[in-house]
Design a protein around this motif. Sequence first.
Motif, mmCIF file in Angstrom:
data_model
loop_
_atom_site.group_PDB
_atom_site.id
_atom_site.type_symbol
_atom_site.label_atom_id
_atom_site.label_comp_id
_atom_site.label_asym_id
_atom_site.label_seq_id
_atom_site.Cartn_x
_atom_site.Cartn_y
_atom_site.Cartn_z
ATOM 1 N N LEU A 1 0.855 -1.560 0.045
ATOM 2 C CA LEU A 1 0.138 0.362 -0.151
ATOM 3 C C LEU A 1 0.355 0.754 -0.186
ATOM 4 O O LEU A 1 0.448 2.528 -0.617
ATOM 5 C CB LEU A 1 -1.076 0.053 1.230
ATOM 6 C CG LEU A 1 -2.078 1.189 1.165
ATOM 7 C CD1 LEU A 1 -2.814 1.345 0.443
ATOM 8 C CD2 LEU A 1 -2.475 1.227 2.701
ATOM 9 N N PRO B 1 -4.402 -4.157 -2.145
ATOM 10 C CA PRO B 1 -5.021 -3.850 -1.315
ATOM 11 C C PRO B 1 -5.692 -3.377 -3.715
ATOM 12 O O PRO B 1 -4.454 -2.571 -4.140
ATOM 13 C CB PRO B 1 -4.587 -2.232 -0.567
ATOM 14 C CG PRO B 1 -3.290 -1.904 -1.133
ATOM 15 C CD PRO B 1 -2.709 -3.867 -1.647
ATOM 16 N N PRO C 1 -6.331 1.353 -3.929
ATOM 17 C CA PRO C 1 -5.373 2.508 -4.504
ATOM 18 C C PRO C 1 -5.199 2.174 -6.220
ATOM 19 O O PRO C 1 -5.047 3.070 -6.745
ATOM 20 C CB PRO C 1 -4.477 2.435 -3.705
ATOM 21 C CG PRO C 1 -5.022 1.754 -2.745
ATOM 22 C CD PRO C 1 -6.271 0.987 -2.868
#
Length: 360
Positions: free
Chosen positions: A262, A287, A290
């Motif tokens: 991340l 993730p 994003p």
Amino acid sequence: MAKSPEQQHPVQAFGWAARDTSGVLSPFKFSRRATGDKDVTFKVLYCGICHSDLHQIKNEWGFTNYPCLPGHEIVGVVTEVGNEVKKFKAGDRVGVGCLVGSCHNCEDCSNNLENYCPKLIFTYCSTYIDGTPTYGGYSDLMVVDEHFAIAIPENLPLDGCAPLLCAGITTYSPLRHFGLDKPGMHVGVVGLGGLGHAAVKFAKAFGVKVTVISTSPGKKQEATERLGADSFLVSRDHAQMQAAMGTMDGIIDTVSAQHPLLPLIGLLKSHGKLVMVGAPEKPLELPVFPLLMGRKIVAGSCIGGIKETQEMMDFAAKHNITADIELIPMDYVNTAMERLVKADVRYRFVIDIGNTLKAA
């Protein structure tokens, strides 16, 4: 009954191999095939120690065959060539990287991407087309199909260029393929080990701005003053990472340990590319949100094809790029592996095979 390693081929050879998951290397007698029509035989002078050698000798990736004789950053001097060999002659400087075979028929092979061939044959811990095990460069001699041999330019020192056959092409290829080789671009390099220091050198030679991203604040001076990186980020320093958000066109992530993605994705501009070249044992958490907010890409890259590896070596010669190495004798190899576990090397161990490998 299966033939012993010494009886599988007519040419006697000697090296150091691991026999089990302890990963301890010790003297090993085996054999190489006779020089075929398309083969290049060479005396091994130097072989780099790659982090994947460490994984393989301990079977940490789960597909090691024992005895395992590692080494895929191999350089030396040609002693004999087959009748049909056109690119090499006795006395030439030559190298072999991670590959010694592929099918030559698939789409990837036809596009000079033998490294992605479904039937690729690795330099060690694979099975060759004749059904015998492949053994790597911690040994006195190699026999390789001419197609998989790399010519080493005269101006490159053999010991310093050996690691380019893996660490060099592993970082050069994604910089080129993902378009991160344009002057003025901003590229991050995560991790300052064998792969990372090569990535910095190639990226700087392409003319891009380079930021090293590391968990170790103590590497800042080394990265900026010695290797020429433009800036340095401590990945555990939230303020530093926050200040660099959205500034990078791409990132080459060389880390093979567990680490969060991340913060790295956050460093990318819109349309930025995070390219993984390290191989952590366990899956990383990715993730997705994003990525959506900026059309960002997470990709992987594995070494490079033979044509591109030669291109990389010629580029290195033109720009005087070599690995920063610690030259070691053969009998130091187990200590070197222990140090590699602790990342205690700047930045690549290279075994002085020619001067220190003594037959038992």
